[in-house]
Design a protein around this motif. Structure first.
Motif, mmCIF file in Angstrom:
data_model
loop_
_atom_site.group_PDB
_atom_site.id
_atom_site.type_symbol
_atom_site.label_atom_id
_atom_site.label_comp_id
_atom_site.label_asym_id
_atom_site.label_seq_id
_atom_site.Cartn_x
_atom_site.Cartn_y
_atom_site.Cartn_z
ATOM 1 N N LEU A 147 0.829 -1.382 -0.213
ATOM 2 C CA LEU A 147 -0.232 -0.178 0.090
ATOM 3 C C LEU A 147 0.793 1.251 -0.622
ATOM 4 O O LEU A 147 1.756 1.351 1.526
ATOM 5 N N ILE A 197 -3.022 2.848 -1.803
ATOM 6 C CA ILE A 197 -2.979 2.993 -3.266
ATOM 7 C C ILE A 197 -2.338 1.394 -2.886
ATOM 8 O O ILE A 197 -1.707 1.394 -3.239
ATOM 9 N N HIS A 198 -2.979 0.219 -3.610
ATOM 10 C CA HIS A 198 -2.288 -0.950 -3.674
ATOM 11 C C HIS A 198 -1.311 -1.108 -4.459
ATOM 12 O O HIS A 198 -2.022 -0.940 -6.071
ATOM 13 N N SER A 231 -7.130 -1.361 -2.844
ATOM 14 C CA SER A 231 -6.968 0.226 -3.166
ATOM 15 C C SER A 231 -8.339 1.081 -2.172
ATOM 16 O O SER A 231 -9.402 1.148 -2.336
#
Length: 342
Positions: free
Chosen positions: A46, A54-55, A105
């Motif tokens: 992340l 956000i991944h 995310s």
């Protein structure tokens, strides 16, 4: 107690009792989502971008560029690229990500226009110190989004692979897709509604049959993300934005002259809809180096999830990487027999 009062009391009791299964289901969904997040985290990391987690997944970054940037279709977590990204990363640097609200995310602001999604991608790349250039690889709806990115950053595009990608005119020109739109929207809304009460977790039939070609733990992780309510909230928002904004934002976009472009089409999709096949050929004409190939016997998701089909898709990506490095047009990659049955 008179008859009217009794009826009102019974009606109230029925309402309370009727709400109990939904309350229990909602509690079950919240509990299972927390359990999935704990036991089946995303396969990447992340990264905080503009106050949102956000991944992302980066592999192969010791290799020579250009970096391969993957963009997924609607409701599809980055784990869908597991077969392909793992193969490509042996020879090239790679980056996949979950758009805001998809997969692992956190949600982002609305509406989910191509302009907004591109701006978020720009921030992500800046945060990761990824200057490009990139080989853009987009599946389905992701292909349309990458067209918008390429229009804004032609200098950062080393090559493009469109994997059974959406076309901005598919709803106006294909009767099959136009007629299927209400069914698709109803399916998304139904998935969203029932995800709030954990119903999909008890059946798991619809997504599982499409994803069982993925290796573990990618399959289990993908399935867990697709059971989450947030994923379906975002999918509905992206469908709304697709119809109201993204079609207009992408319909006139092209790729720069000389950019290696490879359009790979799922054979089952092309067979079911001849107009789709024509539109795919038109995508290959978005630059002067484009080539088009149909992969027989492969479904829209199987082109990523089936191991044999994914091996061919990865070979196509590597062909475009090689073409970008050599400054030449891509060549067709010979397909091998596939096993996809979905």
């Amino acid at each position: 107690m008179n008859r009217v009062t009794l009826k009102l009391a019974l009606a109230g009791l029925a309402g309370v009792l009727g709400a109990v299964p939904f309350a229990v289901g909602a509690a079950y969904q919240r509990s299972q989502t927390r359990k999935d997040d704990r036991e089946l985290p995303g396969l990447g990391e992340l990264v905080t971008v503009d106050r949102h987690a956000i991944h992302t997944c980066r592999l192969g970054h010791d290799n020579e560029g250009p970096t391969v940037l993957f963009e997924s279709g609607l409701s599809s977590p980055l784990e869908m690229w597991t077969w392909i990204q793992g193969t490509v990363a042996v020879s090239a640097p790679t980056l996949s990500h979950d758009r805001a609200g998809v997969g692992w995310s956190e949600s982002g602001p609305l509406p989910r226009t191509a302009e907004r999604i591109t701006a978020e991608l720009e921030l992500l790349l800046e945060s990761l110190a990824e200057p490009g250039p990139f080989v853009l690889v987009g599946h389905s709806y992701g292909g349309m989004l990458l067209r918008h990115f390429a229009q804004r950053h032609p200098d950062k595009v080393a090559g493009v692979v469109l994997v059974d990608a959406a076309h901005p005119e598919q709803l106006t020109r294909s009767a099959r897709q136009r007629l299927g739109l209400p069914l698709m929207r109803n399916s998304v809304r139904s998935s969203l509604f029932w995800s709030r009460f954990g119903l999909g977790r008890r059946t798991r039939k619809r997504p599982e049959s499409q994803l069982d070609g993925l290796p573990e733990p990618a399959r289990a992780t993908t399935l867990a993300r697709m059971m989450g309510t947030r994923n379906w909230v975002t999918t509905e928002a992206e469908v709304d934005a697709w119809l109201s904004h993204v079609i207009d934002e992408t319909k006139d976009t092209r790729f720069s002259s000389g950019v290696p472009l490879y359009v790979l089409t799922a054979g089952e999709t092309a067979q079911a809809d001849p107009v789709h096949l024509q539109l795919q050929q038109e995508l290959a004409e978005l630059t002067d180096t484009g080539v088009h190939q149909v992969l027989p016997g492969v479904s829209h998701l199987g082109i990523l999830c089936d191991q044999t089909a994914a091996r061919h898709t990865a070979a196509v990506v590597l062909e475009v990487v090689d073409a970008a490095r050599a400054g030449r047009a891509p060549k067709l990659v010979d397909p091998e027999p596939t096993t996809d049955q979905h």
